[in-house]
Design a protein around this motif. Structure first.
Motif, short mmCIF file in Angstrom:
data_model
loop_
_atom_site.label_atom_id
_atom_site.label_comp_id
_atom_site.label_asym_id
_atom_site.label_seq_id
_atom_site.Cartn_x
_atom_site.Cartn_y
_atom_site.Cartn_z
N SER A 161 93.71 28.68 40.14
CA SER A 161 93.05 27.57 39.44
C SER A 161 93.40 27.58 37.95
O SER A 161 93.57 28.64 37.33
CB SER A 161 91.53 27.66 39.61
N GLN A 162 93.50 26.39 37.39
CA GLN A 162 93.72 26.23 35.95
C GLN A 162 92.40 26.18 35.18
O GLN A 162 92.40 26.12 33.96
CB GLN A 162 94.51 24.94 35.68
N LEU A 163 91.30 26.21 35.91
CA LEU A 163 89.98 26.15 35.27
C LEU A 163 89.60 27.53 34.71
O LEU A 163 90.15 28.55 35.16
CB LEU A 163 88.93 25.68 36.29
N PRO A 164 88.65 27.57 33.77
CA PRO A 164 88.26 28.85 33.14
C PRO A 164 87.34 29.68 34.03
O PRO A 164 86.18 29.93 33.70
CB PRO A 164 87.56 28.40 31.87
N ILE A 165 87.86 30.08 35.20
CA ILE A 165 87.02 30.83 36.15
C ILE A 165 87.61 32.21 36.42
O ILE A 165 87.33 32.82 37.45
CB ILE A 165 86.86 30.04 37.47
N GLN A 166 88.41 32.68 35.49
CA GLN A 166 89.05 33.98 35.72
C GLN A 166 88.09 35.15 35.48
O GLN A 166 88.25 36.22 36.05
CB GLN A 166 90.29 34.15 34.81
N GLN A 167 87.09 34.94 34.59
CA GLN A 167 86.09 35.97 34.34
C GLN A 167 84.85 35.33 33.74
O GLN A 167 84.85 34.16 33.36
CB GLN A 167 86.65 37.05 33.41
N TYR A 168 83.78 36.12 33.67
CA TYR A 168 82.49 35.68 33.13
C TYR A 168 81.97 34.43 33.86
O TYR A 168 81.59 33.44 33.25
CB TYR A 168 82.57 35.40 31.63
N VAL A 169 81.97 34.49 35.18
CA VAL A 169 81.48 33.37 35.98
C VAL A 169 80.28 33.85 36.81
O VAL A 169 80.18 35.01 37.18
CB VAL A 169 82.56 32.80 36.91
N PHE A 170 79.36 32.92 37.05
CA PHE A 170 78.29 33.18 38.00
C PHE A 170 77.95 31.87 38.70
O PHE A 170 78.32 30.77 38.24
CB PHE A 170 77.05 33.81 37.33
N LEU A 171 77.27 31.99 39.85
CA LEU A 171 76.98 30.84 40.69
C LEU A 171 75.49 30.54 40.65
O LEU A 171 74.65 31.42 40.49
CB LEU A 171 77.40 31.11 42.13
N SER A 172 75.17 29.25 40.81
CA SER A 172 73.77 28.84 40.85
C SER A 172 73.64 27.66 41.79
O SER A 172 74.57 26.85 41.94
CB SER A 172 73.29 28.46 39.44
N ARG A 173 72.45 27.55 42.42
CA ARG A 173 72.20 26.44 43.34
C ARG A 173 71.12 25.54 42.75
O ARG A 173 70.01 26.00 42.45
CB ARG A 173 71.77 26.96 44.71
N VAL A 174 71.45 24.27 42.58
CA VAL A 174 70.53 23.26 42.06
C VAL A 174 70.63 22.04 42.97
O VAL A 174 71.74 21.50 43.18
CB VAL A 174 70.86 22.88 40.60
N ASP A 175 69.48 21.60 43.51
CA ASP A 175 69.46 20.45 44.43
C ASP A 175 70.45 20.64 45.57
O ASP A 175 71.17 19.70 45.97
CB ASP A 175 69.77 19.14 43.68
N ASP A 176 70.51 21.89 46.10
CA ASP A 176 71.40 22.24 47.20
C ASP A 176 72.88 22.05 46.87
O ASP A 176 73.72 22.02 47.78
CB ASP A 176 71.05 21.44 48.48
N GLU A 177 73.19 21.92 45.62
CA GLU A 177 74.59 21.88 45.18
C GLU A 177 74.90 23.21 44.52
O GLU A 177 74.05 23.84 43.89
CB GLU A 177 74.83 20.74 44.19
N ILE A 178 76.14 23.65 44.69
CA ILE A 178 76.57 24.92 44.11
C ILE A 178 77.31 24.65 42.81
O ILE A 178 78.26 23.85 42.77
CB ILE A 178 77.46 25.70 45.09
N TYR A 179 76.89 25.33 41.76
CA TYR A 179 77.49 25.16 40.44
C TYR A 179 78.12 26.47 39.99
O TYR A 179 77.62 27.56 40.28
CB TYR A 179 76.46 24.70 39.42
#
Length: 939
Positions: free
Chosen positions: A486-504
């Motif tokens: 991915s070209q997005l900034p997700i190589q490090q310092y990422v975490f996941l969260s669920r809001v309104d049954d959507e994953i962010y």
């Protein structure tokens, strides 16, 4: 005002019902911090600006950024304060003196206005402004200042403390009687039953007054008499020694005690709170409280000052309920509340004030999750089930973060561990049973979510994002590291969260959304409008569907107003953003009415229902502008004036090396974490980075006009911008317009002078040339004149020679005539004819020669006029009757001949010459005293 009180009472009722009655946010200031003495007796405030404190070593002033002390080293302790907004004065009472500060802390004592026999008093314990009068209250008397003079209200027994209640002034005599002060009169209030006790406070209630004594006794006093009231309050205050009572804006009473801190009492509900050292105060010896313009409480203590955010929807929960260590998560059940902390797991049963530690859970504990009505806690040593106030170990492992049920396989659950994922099965009793560690994935799995297709997404905080597809048996994993492709900034310092049954997916560059169908990552558009592309630290949704986002520069609260539609609501959480757990951030949503943020010490409880809807944002102000190099103040905001609507443009000259702006924010509720950023339009492209420095310096500004602005955060995180202040950098005089005009004029003058100089130069040159030419001409003329003079001289010499010759001829001829005469006489004497004939011949010859005498005179006359400037011509023209003989006489006199020479030339006697001279004088018209010769020579 009425609506505000109703709203405040509503808030107090709500606060009484929630499960967490923790500590208020409190900021303490030690004597070392504010730089003065230990005791702080009274407070006052200039509108919504400076706070003033009566300290035993002076008067303190606080602007939200720094403390300053005034009236130091006077030898008098400052005891009381009151601020007059009409006159911009700070009235102050001290030991044996009272007066006021104005302008730039100029003190005016009113001691001289007191009658001389009334000047002996001790401390001025209270200052009250009532109408146009100021009352300075001492134990010896009450001094009323009406703006002109000071009158004294006295009582034979003296006074105790005085009180201002609903624009009425009350006092107590030392014999215990209560009076209302009306002008200079003491009006008895009514007979109180405790005349032997000292009143600490008087509060209005319905038709009468609540009186609270130093002893803690409480009674209600009206026209019918007095009676005891609020026994629970009186019991709590007993033996605590009440110093002061204040009624704050929501109607509650705040009671300062000497031994037990503060008591906050709601007269409507009877709710009583006690704030002590355990609740965050620096000391239990509280002397007085003051509610500032923003609603916060200031507490003057025996050894410091405390600031309490009394209206805050935030409570701090830690040692006050027996919790130790940094908090992680809390979960409220029907039996009580479980807490996981860095020390282990705690449980507080319903109805209990203290929590108890669950034995066997020593060590860091993590996430809490309810599965099949069973509560589980992740732990550094594995997994525990929590029930009936006890912890039962389910799994021993190298550390388990949290466990979650699988939606695609409801009989199973997955736990995220230090080294991958662990599979659990729900047995027939509904309890989780370990199956095995899922093979193929060994990364720490603190953050994981299941999508609608049953795939597991893991955010490894330091390594990036993974997508895991489980096998049919759920025991093996097919792993794809999404962050690698991915070209997005997700190589490090990422975490996941669920809001309104959507994953962010939360990153260092903002929030992204997972498309659960396609497995692609998309830009998030709702919350990012507020938080932007900042580093995201927390992103969670509570049971009321409120969403909390903590980013690098914001602490945002979003309220849901419709499906997928949220609005940003300013939150008081912003004030405590630095107090959250800086290791493992977590938000607990499984509690009643609100959320719990894990903190460095325990938890921070926040109830958004209690968030104050009234905003008290204050624009930051420029307090001072300094030319640092010259150590001169260009602008200074007077401490007692109102908030300036506009500041005159600041004018400096180019070359001012350092221009310093000193800011004042007056945001008292966030004094720990105040931040500023600055912009000088025309110099800065945009606002700079946030900094905690309230001083900004600019160096070597160029000529031009600039607008200085500063931004800070309001108490709830709103960015507040100051009014622009124009700064005009003028060129130094030698570069100014006037200087240029002067230069132009000087240039013109120089050119003109140069022109004149050139002109004079050429004139001088021309004059020199003219003079040289003239001198040359004069020289030539002189030479020519000399030549002419020489010629004339020569000619004169020649003429004189001719004249002399002519004259000699005349003399010779006269002599010849004499000779002829003699020869004739001789000839007449001879008788011989021959001799006579010869004599006659000689005579004829001499006569022929004498015939030329007339011609000789004509020749003489011609040469004489040439030499003597036409003397004879001029003379005969003026004196026409002169005879030829007289003309000759004049010529001979002109030649300066003597009488004898003239006589010989004229052939007359000397007497004849004298006679001729006499006749000539007559014809020339000369007086007897005029000299004839001189006249002839000068003619």
């Amino acid at each position: 005002m009425k609506n505000w009180l109703i709203f405040s009472l509503f808030l107090s009722v709500i606060s009484a019902t929630h499960a967490f009655s923790g500590k208020y946010p409190i900021r303490n200031f030690t004597p070392a911090e504010y730089g003065a003495g230990i005791q702080n007796i009274d407070f006052a405030q200039n509108r919504d600006l400076n706070l003033f404190v009566a300290n035993n070593l002076g008067v303190l002033s606080f602007n939200g950024n720094q403390w300053k002390t005034y009236a130091r080293n006077t030898g008098k302790k400052q005891r009381s304060l009151a601020f007059d907004v009409g006159l911009d004065r700070l009235y102050v009472g001290s030991q044996g003196d009272f007066g006021f500060f104005e302008d730039d802390w100029r003190y005016v004592s009113l001691l001289e206005k007191i009658p001389e026999d009334e000047r002996d008093f001790d401390e001025v314990w209270d200052v009250f402004i009532l109408g146009s009068n100021v009352f300075f209250c001492t134990f010896q008397g009450i001094y009323r200042y009406d703006g002109q003079g000071v009158s004294v209200i006295s009582h034979p027994n003296g006074f105790n403390r005085s009180f201002l209640v609903n624009n009425k002034l009350f006092t107590q005599s030392q014999s215990g009687e209560l009076f209302e002060i009306d002008g200079n009169k003491l009006m008895p209030l009514g007979r109180n039953s405790r005349v032997n006790q000292v009143v600490a406070g008087v509060v209005r209630k319905e038709t009468g007054y609540v009186v609270i004594y130093n002893s803690g006794e409480v009674e209600f006093l009206d026209t019918s008499g007095s009676k005891g009231i609020f026994p629970d309050l009186a019991n709590a205050l007993s033996r605590k020694y009440v110093n002061h009572v204040a009624q704050i804006s929501d109607g509650r009473l705040v009671i300062s005690t000497q031994r037990a801190g503060l008591y906050i009492f709601d007269m409507q509900s009877g709710q009583l709170e006690n704030i002590t050292v355990d609740g965050g105060l620096l000391s239990n010896a509280c002397l007085r409280v003051f509610q500032d313009n923003g609603g916060s409480l200031w507490v003057g203590m025996q050894n410091g000052i405390a600031l309490i955010d009394i209206r805050s929807p935030i409570r701090l929960i830690n040692q006050n309920i027996g919790l130790e260590g940094s908090g992680y998560e809390a979960f409220e059940t029907g039996e009580g509340i479980y807490f996981t902390t860095s020390n282990g797991i705690y449980f507080r049963p319903i109805g209990k004030a203290e929590s108890m530690f669950l034995t066997g859970t020593e060590g860091p504990a993590y996430g809490l999750q309810q599965i099949n009505e069973k509560l589980y806690a992740g732990h550094h040593t594995g997994l525990f089930m929590l029930e009936n106030g006890k912890a039962t170990r389910i799994l021993t492992s190298d550390g388990l973060w949290q466990v979650k049920p699988l939606s695609a396989n409801p009989k199973y659950a997955i736990g995220g561990t230090y080294s991958g994922l662990h599979l659990f099965e729900i047995d027939e009793k509904g309890v989780l049973r370990e199956v095995q560690k899922i093979k193929g994935f060994n990364e720490s799995s603190r953050f994981f979510e299941e999508d609608i297709k049953g795939r597991i997404w893991v955010g490894q905080y330091y390594k990036g994002l993974y997508m895991i597809s489980l096998s049919n048996t759920l025991r093996e994993a097919d792993v794809e590291k999404i962050s690698e492709s991915s070209q997005l900034p997700i190589q490090q310092y990422v975490f996941l969260s669920r809001v309104d049954d959507e994953i962010y997916i939360c990153t260092t560059k903002g929030i992204f959304k997972l498309n659960q169908n396609s497995g692609t990552i998309e830009e998030e558009t709702v919350f990012s409008k507020v938080v932007g592309k900042d580093w995201i630290y927390q992103f969670v949704q509570d049971k009321q569907r409120n969403v909390y986002v903590q980013s690098e520069n914001a602490m945002a609260l979003f309220k849901q107003v419709g499906p997928g539609n949220y609005v940003d609501v300013p939150s008081s959480l912003f004030q405590l953003r630095q107090s959250f757990n800086n290791d493992l951030l977590s938000v607990s949503t499984n509690v009643t009415n609100g959320v719990l943020f894990n903190a460095n010490e325990g938890f921070i409880y926040y109830d958004p229902r209690l968030e104050d809807r009234v905003s008290f944002n204050k624009e930051p102000l420029v307090g001072k502008i300094i030319n640092v190099a010259e150590d001169s103040t260009l602008y200074f905001r007077k401490p007692f004036s109102e908030r300036p609507q506009e500041i005159e443009p600041i004018r400096i000259t180019e070359g001012t090396r350092v221009l310093q702006f000193v800011m004042e924010s007056f945001v008292f509720g966030d004094v720990n974490n105040q931040n500023f950023r600055y912009r000088l339009s025309g110099f800065d492209k945009d606002f700079g980075d946030w900094t905690n420095s309230f001083v900004k310096e600019y160096t070597n500004l160029k000529v031009g006009e600039y607008d200085f602005e500063v931004q800070t955060f309001g108490a709830r995180g709103e960015i507040v911008t100051s009014k622009p202040l124009k700064v005009i950098v003028m060129p130094p005089f030698y570069k100014s317009f006037f200087a240029k005009v002067i230069y132009f004029l000087l240039g013109l003058t120089v050119l003109y002078l140069a022109y004149q100089a050139q002109r004079q130069y050429y004139k001088r040159k021309q004059a020199e040339l003219e003079r040289s030419r003239k001198m040359e001409i004069e020289k030539k003329q002189k030479e020519l004149q000399e030549v002419k003079e020489e010629q004339t001289k020569t000619e004169l010499q020649h003429l004189n020679a001719l004249l002399a010759a002519s004259t000699m001829n005349l003399v010779v001829k006269n002599e010849f005539m004499e000779n002829i005469k003699e020869e004739i006489r001789v000839a007449t004497k001879t008788d011989k004819v021959e001799d006579k004939q010869l004599a006659l011949e000689r005579i004829f010859k001499e006569i022929d020669s004498t015939l030329k005498v007339h011609e000789d005179w004509k020749q003489f006359e011609y040469h004489f006029d040439r030499v003597h400037g036409d003397f004879l011509s001029r003379l005969t023209a003026e004196f026409r009757d002169l005879t030829p003989g007289e003309q000759k006489l004049c010529a001979f006199l002109r030649l300066n001949m003597d009488t004898k020479e003239i006589a010989n030339l004229m052939g007359i006697t000397l007497r004849g010459v004298e006679v001729s001279r006499y006749r000539l004088r007559k014809k020339l018209g000369l007086d007897s005293h005029q000299n004839l010769s001189k006249f002839i020579l000068e003619y």
